[in-house]
Design an enzyme around this catalytic site. Sequence first.
Site, PDB file in Angstrom:
ATOM      1  N   ARG A 151     -10.317 -11.405   1.699  1.00 52.09           N
ATOM      2  CA  ARG A 151     -11.243 -12.391   1.141  1.00 52.09           C
ATOM      3  C   ARG A 151     -10.645 -13.795   1.147  1.00 52.09           C
ATOM      4  O   ARG A 151     -11.382 -14.791   1.153  1.00 52.09           O
ATOM      5  CB  ARG A 151     -11.659 -11.971  -0.271  1.00 52.09           C
ATOM      6  N   LYS A 199       0.833  -1.200   0.000  1.00 55.20           N
ATOM      7  CA  LYS A 199       0.000   0.000   0.000  1.00 55.20           C
ATOM      8  C   LYS A 199       0.870   1.253   0.000  1.00 55.20           C
ATOM      9  O   LYS A 199       2.026   1.214   0.421  1.00 55.20           O
ATOM     10  CB  LYS A 199      -0.876   0.028   1.262  1.00 55.20           C
TER      11      LYS A 199
END
Length: 501
Positions: free
Chosen positions: A351, A277
């Site tokens: 996920r 990130k």
Amino acid sequence: MSVPTHLHVARGSAATAEADAVVVGLLPADDPDGKGGPRLAPGAEEVDAAFGGGLVDLLAVVGAAGKADEITKLPTRGAVAAPLLVAVGLGTPGDDGRPAADQVRRACGSAARALAGTGRAVTTLGRLDLTAAAEGTLLGTYTFTEYKGANGRAPLADVDVLTEEPGAGAVLERAAAVAQAVTTARDLVNTPPNDLFPASFAERARVLGEAAGLDVEVLDDAALAEAGYGGVLGVGKGSSRPPRLVRLSWSGGGTPRARVALVGKGITFDTGGISIKPAQNMDQMTSDMSGAAAVIAVTVLAARLALPVAVTATVPMAENMPSDTAYRPGDVLRMLGGKTVEVLNTDAEGRLILADAIVRAAQDGPDYLVETSTLTGAQQVALGMRTAGVMGEEALRDRIAALGRGVGEDAWAMPLPEHLRADLDSRVADIANVTSHRWGGMLAAGIFLREFVPDGLAWAHIDIAGPSFHSGGPYGYTAKGGTGVPVRTLAAFLEDVAAHG
């Protein structure tokens, strides 16, 4: 950290109550141009009478308008027993002329924060909505001071909540339990990742669960490998602090009305892994375990309230770090149950651990499966920072979204368009973890999770990427940092299941 403020049911007159402050509600003018001045909310009549019917005029002189969260303080100069009067704005009421529950909740939170350092207050807002007044007051006093040397003023210590509602003691007890659950989740989210990592998080969950009489199971990395939790292990392999999976179970008492599986994302820190990130705001990735915190707190709450619903929380915990052992874009992971996933982006890690947890939770044969997670930045783009996106089986999706709005945790039902499934096709595996484009990212994540839910199981996914963490100044009953969303939504759902199945 326990809820610091003590609430007491009180009856009688706020004008004669022995307290350091008296709290009344204020509504905006009811004429279109606002020239009529503010109005006292119902429940403060005896206080107004003690001021000779001129309390609103005094408040208007000092600028009070009744806007939401507005705080106005006046010395009472002996007009009432308390030396200080606090008027808190409720905002524009509904068509029936009364403020909604969350308006009362927010106003009580604002008043409680404004009274930090005060010993005892009496509030008239319990006459509007006792549950909302109690929850708002307790949540409004929340502060996280574990790592501060100078803790500032102590929270408001005691509050007498005026009400004529029957069974007020039980209502207050439930409100305190809910507030405690929200506080537990906030504390977990606000704990820095050098102290809250998979092993220590699992230990905190174990302590909370055992104290509530829950059955607790903790799988370490060796047990995860033996059982085939490829998603949890894949994400966690880049960190020196190995992953965990925690299971907390409440039996539902004698004959439970239904069986509910809760799943929460427990990424204790998210760098994005190899797909790292940007550094800006990465410190907020301490909140990437907000879903896990919520389902742990709610399962404990279910036991505390003795809800006739069997609840099992399945909580995968991992730290997503870049290193020479980290999983890579291009890797294929074999998930629990055998489905394979091609990793195209290691920053879509939530996920992957949730897929394993959903498979495990479904093995218990629940009637409902509800999962919550800080899953996508796309949720923030689509719905902002205060509205959760709810996806899944339509009836359950709509039920949970409505319950969330009802308790003041804004939620909106979102679709799972079938045409997006093809965009998750992989050239080497059963499915890819992201699409090749950025369109509909929140929905694509929900579609990915759906692949791991058995046919026929009522399930819902709540994306709380925005509303679980508040980076601005406090407002209403919402503190800076972890918010505890969606604890109250999940609690409302469990209570709804207990009542209706």
